[in-house]
Design an enzyme around this catalytic site. Structure first.
Site, short mmCIF file in Angstrom:
data_model
loop_
_atom_site.label_atom_id
_atom_site.label_comp_id
_atom_site.label_asym_id
_atom_site.label_seq_id
_atom_site.Cartn_x
_atom_site.Cartn_y
_atom_site.Cartn_z
N ASN A 23 28.72 36.97 53.92
CA ASN A 23 28.38 36.59 52.54
C ASN A 23 27.28 35.54 52.49
OD1 ASN A 23 30.13 38.48 51.62
ND2 ASN A 23 31.80 37.06 51.15
N CYS A 116 33.08 48.37 41.73
CA CYS A 116 33.66 48.60 43.05
C CYS A 116 35.16 48.72 42.92
CB CYS A 116 33.25 47.53 44.03
SG CYS A 116 34.10 46.02 43.78
N ASP A 304 39.61 37.00 49.34
CA ASP A 304 39.29 37.90 50.45
C ASP A 304 40.36 37.89 51.54
OD1 ASP A 304 36.64 38.49 49.34
OD2 ASP A 304 36.32 36.38 49.73
N ARG A 397 31.24 47.21 56.72
CA ARG A 397 30.41 46.43 55.80
C ARG A 397 30.43 44.95 56.16
NH1 ARG A 397 30.75 48.15 49.62
NH2 ARG A 397 29.20 46.51 49.70
N1 EPU Z 1 32.26 37.30 37.24
C1 EPU Z 1 31.99 37.58 35.90
N2 EPU Z 1 30.69 37.60 35.51
C2 EPU Z 1 29.66 37.39 36.37
C3 EPU Z 1 29.94 37.09 37.73
C4 EPU Z 1 31.27 37.06 38.13
O1 EPU Z 1 32.89 37.80 35.11
O2 EPU Z 1 28.49 37.43 35.94
C5 EPU Z 1 33.67 37.29 37.68
C6 EPU Z 1 33.95 38.42 38.69
O3 EPU Z 1 34.15 39.64 38.04
C7 EPU Z 1 35.15 37.90 39.41
C8 EPU Z 1 34.92 36.39 39.42
O4 EPU Z 1 33.93 36.13 38.42
O5 EPU Z 1 36.30 38.18 38.67
C9 EPU Z 1 34.42 35.84 40.74
O6 EPU Z 1 33.31 36.55 41.17
P1 EPU Z 1 32.15 35.88 42.04
O7 EPU Z 1 30.89 36.00 41.27
O8 EPU Z 1 32.58 34.54 42.51
O9 EPU Z 1 32.12 36.87 43.26
P2 EPU Z 1 30.85 37.46 43.97
O10 EPU Z 1 29.83 36.42 44.14
O11 EPU Z 1 30.47 38.73 43.32
C10 EPU Z 1 31.53 36.80 46.37
C11 EPU Z 1 31.81 37.53 47.66
C12 EPU Z 1 33.12 38.25 47.55
C13 EPU Z 1 34.22 37.25 47.23
C14 EPU Z 1 33.86 36.44 45.96
C15 EPU Z 1 34.85 35.35 45.65
C16 EPU Z 1 29.61 38.12 48.43
C17 EPU Z 1 28.66 39.19 48.78
N3 EPU Z 1 30.76 38.49 47.91
O12 EPU Z 1 31.46 37.81 45.38
O13 EPU Z 1 33.35 38.81 48.83
O14 EPU Z 1 35.42 37.92 47.02
O15 EPU Z 1 32.56 35.86 46.10
O16 EPU Z 1 34.86 34.42 46.66
O17 EPU Z 1 29.32 36.95 48.65
C18 EPU Z 1 34.21 40.29 50.40
O18 EPU Z 1 33.54 39.70 51.26
O19 EPU Z 1 35.11 41.14 50.68
C19 EPU Z 1 33.97 40.01 48.99
C20 EPU Z 1 34.35 40.81 48.00
#
Ligand code: EPU
Length: 424
Positions: A23, A116, A304, A397
């Site tokens: 990440n 997803c 995660d 992945r």
């Molecule tokens: N959310 C919104 N609106 C937005 C952005 C996020 O409602 O514009 C919500 C999401 O739907 C979710 C929550 O906020 O319910 C948290 O999402 P976040 O944006 O923090 O997650 P992300 O940045 O999309 C990253 C990791 C994820 C990990 C999450 C939480 C990466 C590539 N992905 O996702 O990793 O679960 O932070 O820590 O950095 C994984 O590695 O398996 C994975 C899914």
């Protein structure tokens, strides 16, 4: 389609040097296009997500070269290229390129990211923030067009401490005129490392790791050399692999403070956990006991790790309760665990009650997403007989050749088919 074939019942014992953080690497690979120059990244995990992201950069004119786990990106000359929908949809963080690219190019188009299997994952915080920074973003026919006459600093409050939105907006703001403040920012270590990376490129980002991040915009950024730190989620998975097999596993290269929720919960369950400045060891020699888990933004229990932890708790004595608060439906692993003899009841889409059983039995199971796949592998390691985990492309992945790491710890696990990162 590849599969992992596991003969369960081996105690895992030994040490693992944890690979680079997926990440963090993905966040850095969005921000790297901010630099007018050459950036060399070390310790990049060679997984399909990073491969896809690197390929995407090429569509916008970056020159990318892999050398083992090092990746050189020359983003001196970029153009507003056309990324194909298939590549963009394959990884959600494609979208996090929109801000950095519009900051560099003034105009860019990018297909919308896909949903997803763990929830809807909207991008509304990103869009609101980009607009506040002075980018006009429209969505038409499934394609985002972002344009700007010049980004300007803004005061952005996030409704939820989203890791992705914090990273995306923090990176974009480094090329905005004046000062940007992001309030209710995510505290994840991946955010802090991205800020360090941006500062290496000549940005001035302060406060990362707290809920208020301040960014002083620069006219341009330069390339740099940077090492991606170890992956806390892989580390957590290997610790749980040690625990579920009643083994003795040490993960190296990882800061225990980034793992405190997992360590604390393992201790609550009865595991023996010791730690040093950059290592954590888990040893288990008795049946673990049931615990309660509620996922929260960092430093709370990571979503995660919820799925791998569910696998562990299927074998704990008593009734465990899991509550997922980050994603709407990160429960694809549960029916598959039940195929192996677990007793898990889903309550709504976000909670599960796990009645510990005394043993699991090998079965053919299917991964629905990355961490669900990891959970099924863990269950297979502890199960009696043979487990076949299908849809391994999800696991590829985020885990660099998972089967090799587990084999080195004493697992009996083999891949049938190809390693997905190799065919990206
Ligand atoms: N959310 C919104 N609106 C937005 C952005 C996020 O409602 O514009 C919500 C999401 O739907 C979710 C929550 O906020 O319910 C948290 O999402 P976040 O944006 O923090 O997650 P992300 O940045 O999309 C990253 C990791 C994820 C990990 C999450 C939480 C990466 C590539 N992905 O996702 O990793 O679960 O932070 O820590 O950095 C994984 O590695 O398996 C994975 C899914």
């Amino acid at each position: 389609m590849s599969a992992l074939v596991i003969r369960g019942g081996q105690r895992l014992v030994g040490e693992v040097d944890v690979a680079g953080s997926k990440n963090t690497a993905l966040a850095i690979l969005s921000a790297v296009v901010l630099a007018e120059g050459v950036t060399t990244l070390h310790n990049v995990p060679d997984v399909s997500d990073t491969r896809i992201k690197a390929r995407l950069l090429e569509k916008f004119g970056a020159k990318v070269e892999w050398n083992g786990n090092s990746l050189t990106v020359d983003s001196t000359h970029l153009f507003a290229g056309e990324a194909d929908e298939e590549t963009v949809r394959a990884i959600r963080t494609s979208f996090y390129l929109l801000g950095p690219l519009v900051a560099r190019l003034g105009l860019v188009t990018l297909p919308a990211p896909g949903g997803c299997n763990i929830g809807a994952r909207p991008v509304d915080f990103h869009l609101k923030g980009l607009k506040m920074l002075g980018a006009e973003v429209i969505l038409q026919g499934g394609i985002y067009t972002a344009k700007t006459e010049g980004l300007r600093g803004a005061e952005i409050y996030l409704d939820f401490p989203s890791a992705g939105a914090t990273q995306h907006l923090m990176a974009t703001a480094t090329l905005a005129t004046g000062m940007t403040v992001i309030d209710n920012a995510a505290l994840e270590p991946e955010v802090t490392t991205l800020a360090e990376f941006l500062n290496h490129m000549g940005a001035r980002v302060e406060g990362a790791g707290t809920s208020r991040i301040t960014i002083h915009g620069r006219k341009s950024l330069k390339g740099c050399e940077f090492r991606v730190p170890a992956d806390r989620l892989q580390a957590g998975t290997y610790l749980l692999a040690g625990a579920i097999t009643r083994g003795d596993v040490t993960v190296r290269g990882i800061l225990p403070e980034t793992q405190s929720a997992v360590i604390s919960k393992l201790k609550d369950a009865g595991a023996e956990v010791t730690e040093g400045p950059d290592w954590i060891r888990v040893a288990v020699n008795k049946r673990l006991k049931a615990i309660k888990i509620k996922t929260m933004p960092y430093p709370g229990f990571p979503t995660d790790m919820q799925q791998p932890m569910a696998a562990l708790l299927t074998l704990a004595s008593g009734t465990s309760v899991l509550e997922e608060t980050i994603y709407e439906s990160r429960i694809g692993h549960i029916p598959e665990l039940n195929r192996m003899g677990a007793k898990v009841t889903v309550v709504g889409d976000r909670s599960a009650i796990i009645e510990g059983v005394s043993g699991l039995k090998g079965a053919v199971v299917v991964s629905s997403d990355l961490r669900a796949g990891a959970a099924l592998v863990l269950a297979g390691l502890a199960a009696e007989g043979e487990t076949v985990v299908k849809n391994v492309h999800f696991i590829d992945r985020g885990y660099e050749r998972l089967e090799e790491t587990l084999t080195a710890l004493g697992a009996s696990i083999e891949r049938v088919g190809t390693y997905e990162a190799e065919v990206v």
